[in-house]
Design a protein around this motif. Structure first.
Motif, short mmCIF file in Angstrom:
data_model
loop_
_atom_site.label_atom_id
_atom_site.label_comp_id
_atom_site.label_asym_id
_atom_site.label_seq_id
_atom_site.Cartn_x
_atom_site.Cartn_y
_atom_site.Cartn_z
N PHE A 1 47.08 66.19 34.82
CA PHE A 1 47.69 67.37 33.99
C PHE A 1 47.90 67.26 32.30
O PHE A 1 48.42 68.01 31.79
CB PHE A 1 48.78 68.07 34.60
CG PHE A 1 48.45 68.44 36.26
CD1 PHE A 1 47.36 69.43 36.26
CD2 PHE A 1 49.19 67.87 37.02
CE1 PHE A 1 46.98 69.79 37.67
CE2 PHE A 1 48.95 68.42 38.30
CZ PHE A 1 47.85 69.22 38.67
N ALA A 2 47.57 65.98 31.86
CA ALA A 2 47.95 65.58 30.69
C ALA A 2 46.98 66.92 29.90
O ALA A 2 47.46 67.10 28.81
CB ALA A 2 47.31 64.32 30.24
N ARG A 3 45.87 67.07 30.37
CA ARG A 3 45.01 68.09 29.45
C ARG A 3 45.14 69.60 29.66
O ARG A 3 44.55 70.39 29.31
CB ARG A 3 43.65 67.80 29.81
CG ARG A 3 43.02 66.38 29.52
CD ARG A 3 41.69 66.21 29.10
NE ARG A 3 41.29 67.07 28.15
CZ ARG A 3 40.08 67.57 28.03
NH1 ARG A 3 38.92 67.28 28.81
NH2 ARG A 3 39.85 68.40 26.97
N ALA B 1 54.17 64.63 28.48
CA ALA B 1 55.17 65.18 29.35
C ALA B 1 54.54 65.66 30.79
O ALA B 1 55.39 65.45 31.90
CB ALA B 1 55.84 66.38 28.72
N ARG B 2 53.48 66.44 30.60
CA ARG B 2 52.85 66.87 32.07
C ARG B 2 52.29 65.61 32.82
O ARG B 2 52.62 65.68 34.04
CB ARG B 2 51.69 67.79 31.50
CG ARG B 2 51.96 69.12 31.17
CD ARG B 2 50.90 69.89 31.17
NE ARG B 2 49.92 69.63 30.10
CZ ARG B 2 49.98 70.20 29.06
NH1 ARG B 2 50.75 71.09 28.75
NH2 ARG B 2 49.19 69.69 28.06
N ARG C 1 55.13 73.31 33.81
CA ARG C 1 54.92 74.27 33.04
C ARG C 1 55.97 74.29 31.95
O ARG C 1 57.06 74.06 32.16
CB ARG C 1 55.00 75.70 33.79
CG ARG C 1 54.30 75.89 34.94
CD ARG C 1 54.45 77.19 35.70
NE ARG C 1 55.65 77.32 36.00
CZ ARG C 1 56.52 76.98 36.90
NH1 ARG C 1 56.26 76.01 37.78
NH2 ARG C 1 57.94 77.20 36.94
N ILE C 2 55.35 74.67 30.45
CA ILE C 2 56.24 74.12 29.47
C ILE C 2 56.52 75.44 28.77
O ILE C 2 55.63 76.35 28.22
CB ILE C 2 55.36 73.27 28.64
CG1 ILE C 2 55.39 71.85 29.50
CG2 ILE C 2 56.37 72.96 27.24
CD1 ILE C 2 54.98 70.90 28.66
N LEU D 1 48.37 74.13 20.69
CA LEU D 1 47.40 72.99 21.20
C LEU D 1 47.88 72.08 22.12
O LEU D 1 47.14 71.20 22.83
CB LEU D 1 47.31 72.26 19.79
CG LEU D 1 46.30 73.11 18.62
CD1 LEU D 1 46.47 72.33 17.29
CD2 LEU D 1 45.07 73.44 19.19
N GLY D 2 49.30 72.11 22.49
CA GLY D 2 49.69 71.30 23.49
C GLY D 2 49.75 71.99 24.65
O GLY D 2 50.43 71.19 25.89
N GLY D 3 49.33 73.06 24.92
CA GLY D 3 49.13 73.78 26.20
C GLY D 3 50.29 74.50 26.76
O GLY D 3 50.52 74.26 28.03
N VAL D 4 50.87 75.25 26.00
CA VAL D 4 52.14 75.93 26.69
C VAL D 4 52.15 76.97 27.28
O VAL D 4 51.18 77.56 26.99
CB VAL D 4 53.60 75.83 25.30
CG1 VAL D 4 53.78 74.74 24.81
CG2 VAL D 4 52.77 77.09 24.46
#
Lengths: 131, 542
Positions: free
Chosen positions: B42-44, B285-286, B308-309, B339-342
């Motif tokens: 899930f890094a991506r 983090a993920r 989930r961030i 861009l970090g996917g929050v």
């Protein structure tokens, strides 16, 4: 009294019941590095600030402001009424209109973004013995 | 300032030395070119379709003054398009569990209501929520501070019940975060961190049984980061905090690790102006969350493994000088968060360094996010920067350093020990000083502050001063509360709460009863202080 003291003594207190300590940490460190004796009492009521200023016979009072300007004005008034005539400077969240009101009372203000060097220079100037 | 620009040190805020450029040789050795968003680790990103399937929640901190003022501001934000809401509570009363007539509060009556609304009983929750469709929005009703959370959650849920809602269907989040009051902003009095941990376990178990769609607690790395922890320290401390909480809930024996981890998987981070490092941080983090749960607990349930961030952009990045420039900073930090996917985002107000947000600052914080969502095209493709040589290298470096720091925290006895001993505060405090030094040498610069400074702000922003009748009206409401309720019911409810605190039973059922009996905030505080005692704070500055 002030003349015989090697290092001027500064009281730092928070005017509001808010425990953020980043500003106090940075400013107290810079003042100590510059040779001042710094007494930090943190979150304190106006009565506690007045008591500490008199008891410690400080040369300068620094208020870390996180609340409304009316509270700071009251603290300044209580300090003066109690016979503390040390100069006062203030840092923290002080909006421009609040700064104007405090400056009018003779309180110098150092809002966020103030250079530490300017704060130290102010402490030197404010604690210089009268000529 | 360095004499030549070429001599300027180029390091991230975490101190990672940066190359002038990166290429394929800088990718980590185990870099997997086939990894996709929505797939472990899930890094991506947590979700295969990214923002095509669900946009992030626009979620702003909001509140001040009387409960009615806070309600009005929340309704204003929802009308502008906010998609969840956060109730801020007055810090002097809520964080301390003091009633408004407590001597330490009335000694500073001018400040009451400046940092959030004064909410002293279930009646005050109802006043804030008047005109808000409780069932329609994801809610954060307060309780950022562990000792306040049981009251805040029970107050909100009891108010919802009085409005006719079934709490088992409600969506929202608690917080109960250790970083705020045990690191960055300690109240004058609070219960020990170990007691706070126990309350969090109670909340998790209560939610599992009665409010299953609720996020019971949410670790807030933000508060560690804005107190000085750097990116890899924030990552590590969040993981260490999660371990402390997962272990404590699992040790009770009522819930399996996968379910507990799922309940803890809504996590908050800070994004600052070090954009690339913070984008890398969110992706890392993920991955760390996934790796922590699989390796340490053997968890395979993907709902738990997918962190989930929620991001709050750095308040400390917002400058006092030329506040309108902060709209640009807020936009950039929001972009980095995206861009970090929050999954959720709050953008600090442009007047952050002057005051709590004015209405126009809140308006801009919402519009910044809507412009990113609607106009930029960046929502079309998940993890648009995935595979960037620079970003992937930075992420791997952060991950290595974060696990090292995590081990150091475990060696200190774990998360709670690091709070109790002052170990984490020493590190944060030293970083605060180091950042000041970097500003002094010109390694780091802020426009309008350290460089390009002008004397007068052309826009003359003066911040927001709130309302000034808050103390008096709160005193009146409290007097009315004390007159109108059944003293016997209150006494009985507080005794039940006290028994639960002392005997180790879950505090939430008696807390719900207490709120229904119309106890006040300070009465709950008195029970907690009596039962749990006080944290021996290692922070000697406040």
């Amino acid at each position: 009294m002030m003349d015989s003291r090697v290092n001027p003594r500064i009281l730092l207190a928070k005017s509001s019941l808010d425990g953020h300590w980043r500003g106090l940490n940075v400013v107290s460190r810079a003042l100590r590095d510059a040779g001042f004796e710094v007494i930090v009492i943190g979150m304190a009521t106006s009565a506690e600030i007045v008591g500490a200023a008199l008891e410690e016979d400080v040369d300068l009072v620094g208020l870390n402001v996180g609340g409304r300007v009316e509270a700071v004005e009251r603290i300044v008034g209580e300090l003066r009424a109690a016979g503390c005539d040390a100069p006062i400077f203030a840092g923290g969240t002080i909006a421009p209109s609040a700064a104007k009101r405090l400056n009018h009372l003779g309180v110098e203000t150092y809002p966020p973004g103030s250079a530490l060097g300017d704060i130290v220079a102010a402490a030197r100037r404010l604690t210089e013995p009268a000529p | 300032m360095p004499e030549r620009e070429l001599d300027r040190p180029r390091r991230t805020i975490s101190g990672i030395e940066l190359n002038p450029s990166y290429n394929g040789a800088d990718l980590p050795g185990d870099f997997d070119h086939s990894q996709s968003p929505g797939k472990p680790p899930f890094a991506r990103g947590g979700f295969e379709l990214g923002y095509r399937s669900k946009l992030w929640r626009i979620f702003q901190l909001s509140g001040f003054g009387n409960p009615e003022d806070e309600g009005e501001r929340i309704r204003y934000l929802l009308e502008k398009g906010e998609t969840g809401y956060i109730m801020e509570h007055d810090r002097m009363t809520a964080d301390h569990l003091y009633d408004v007539d407590h001597p330490d509060v009335s000694a500073r009556s001018e400040d009451v209501g400046l940092s959030g609304a004064v909410i002293l009983s279930v009646h005050d929750f109802l006043l804030v929520l008047d005109g808000i469709d409780i069932g329609a929005y994801f809610a954060h009703p307060g309780g950022a501070v562990p000792q306040h959370a049981p009251f805040a959650l029970a107050g909100f849920w009891t108010a919802a019940q009085r409005r006719g809602f079934d709490i088992s269907k409600l969506i929202g989040t608690g917080q109960s975060d250790f970083f705020l009051t045990y690191v960055g902003c300690p109240p004058k009095e609070q219960i020990p961190a170990s007691a706070a941990l126990r309350l969090n376990v109670d909340i998790v178990e209560f939610c599992a049984a009665h409010v299953p769609r609720w996020v019971p607690v949410s670790i807030a790395g933000y508060n560690g980061a804005d107190s000085g922890l750097n990116a890899y320290q924030e990552l590590a401390a969040v993981m260490s905090c999660a371990v402390a909480q997962i272990d404590a809930v699992v040790a009770r024996g009522n819930l399996p690790p996968a379910q507990v981890a799922h309940y803890l998987s809504g996590v908050n981070f800070r994004v600052s102006m070090d954009l690339m490092e913070d984008i890398a941080k969110l992706r890392t983090a993920r991955k760390m969350w996934h790796d922590l749960l699989t390796r340490r607990y053997g968890i395979t349930d993907e709902r738990a493994l997918r962190m989930r961030i929620h991001v709050v952009t750095a308040g400390s990045a917002m400058t006092y000088q030329e506040p309108m420039n902060n709209i640009v900073r807020g936009t950039l930090m929001a972009l980095a968060s995206m861009l970090g996917g929050v999954q959720s985002l709050g953008v600090s107000g442009y007047d952050e360094a002057l005051s709590i947000p004015s209405e126009t600052a809140h308006h801009m914080s919402v519009r910044i996010q809507q412009i990113l969502q609607e106009e930029t095209g960046l929502t079309a493709v998940a993890d648009p920067l995935g595979g960037s040589y620079y970003l992937e290298a930075l992420g791997a470096e952060l991950e290595g350093r974060a696990w090292e720091f995590f081990e150091a925290m475990e060696n200190q006895g774990g998360f709670i020990s690091c709070l109790d001993s002052g170990w984490i505060h020493e590190i944060a405090g030293a970083n605060q000083i180091a950042i000041e030094e970097q500003l002094l040498t010109g390694e780091r610069r802020r426009v309008g502050v350290d460089v390009h400074r002008i004397e007068a702000d052309p826009f003359e922003v003066d911040g927001f001063s709130g309302v000034d009748d808050v103390y008096e009206r709160a005193v009146e409401r409290l007097a009315k509360l004390r007159r109108s309720r059944s003293a016997a019911a209150v006494g009985g409810a507080l005794r039940e709460l006290d028994v639960a605190c002392r005997e180790g039973n879950n505090v939430m059922p008696p807390m719900m009863e207490a709120l229904a009996a119309e106890v006040s905030l300070g009465e709950v505080g008195a029970v907690f202080r009596g039962a749990f005692g006080q944290w021996d704070s290692p922070i000697d500055l406040v």
